[in-house]
Design an enzyme around this catalytic site. Structure first.
Site: not given
Length: 279
Positions: A131, A218-219, A105, A150
């Protein structure tokens, strides 16, 4: 009497073991909760494993649905509080070994020991990994940007602080240029690539202004109470550099950006920080 003492001793050992195990579970660093298996979720809008359903996929991911301090958000200037004094952010990055990994991802660069740390409110957060998301996850006054980096840091007790960098299309990003060949090598695989001595200081903030708010990962599992620092100055990146990062997303969405989340009366601050001049 001897048998009774043995029974009490055994009972105490069991209780001590149970306490120790519970302590390990509670004190487990938040970073260890990050999901790296690309098959567990994706970014397909309306899909079974898409962002709208992350909170339904696993019990431990319920914050993705029920959390009231979720990220990303829109950094609307009408909601921003300007703080007219030097901020509490200090950055100390150094050259270090790193491991580049395609997580399905996203592309992650995991730093080795010695990459450096930041200080927020006097607490030290070690630089763990960085990432990229494309397009950007955070927006400014409703504007979406081409890319967002990030920079993830973790304190000794497992608390998380993330620096976000927004990019628009323009000149090549020097850091991504540095790892271009490595990105090409792992883009279509799930393999890792060891990188010797890469300079993390190339990711230092170039501006003295930043946004600050409290949000989440955010994941999944969307862990909350993350200290977010978003650099106000927008950096530049080329379409070719973005494409090298985008090929990591193995679904049909052609994105790895979570949709905006409600602000829920949270405070967004715009803070200046003192930048130490180089000799």
């Amino acid at each position: 009497m001897k048998g009774l003492n043995m029974e009490k001793k055994l009972s105490f050992q069991v209780m001590l073991c149970s306490f120790f195990c519970a302590f390990l579970l509670v004190s487990r660093p938040a970073m260890s909760q990050e999901v790296e298996d690309e098959s567990e979720f994706n970014y397909e809008e309306g899909g079974e494993k898409g962002p709208a359903n992350w909170g339904n996929l696993k019990q431990e991911w319920r914050k993705c649905k029920t959390g009231t301090m979720q990220s990303p958000i829109d950094l609307s200037h009408k909601r921003v509080q300007i703080i007219p004094y030097f901020g509490d952010l200090k950055i100390y990055y150094n050259p270090s070994n790193a491991t580049l990994k395609n997580r399905g991802h996203d592309i992650m660069l995991k730093w080795g020991d010695g990459a450096g740390y930041i200080e927020v409110n006097g607490t030290q957060y070690v630089f763990k990994q960085c990432h990229w998301h494309s397009p950007s996850e955070h927006t400014v006054n409703g504007q979406t940007f081409a890319l967002e980096a990030h920079l993830v840091h973790q304190s000794q007790n497992g608390s998380i602080a993330v620096i976000g960098i927004l990019y628009r299309i323009g000149q090549p990003d020097p850091f991504l240029s540095l790892i271009k060949d490595d990105l090409e090598e792992i883009s279509y695989t799930n393999e890792t690539k060891e990188i010797n001595t890469i300079d993390a200081s190339l990711l230092k903030m170039r501006s003295s202004l930043y946004y600050r708010y409290i949000g989440s990962l955010t994941t999944p599992p969307c862990t909350q109470n993350v200290i977010w620092t978003i650099v106000r100055q927008v950096w530049t990146v080329t379409p070719e550099q973005i494409e090298l990062l985008r090929v990591a997303v193995h679904d049909d969405s052609n994105t790895n950006a979570r949709p905006l989340q409600p602000l829920n009366n949270r405070t967004i601050q715009l803070q200046p920080r003192y930048i130490k001049k180089e000799n």
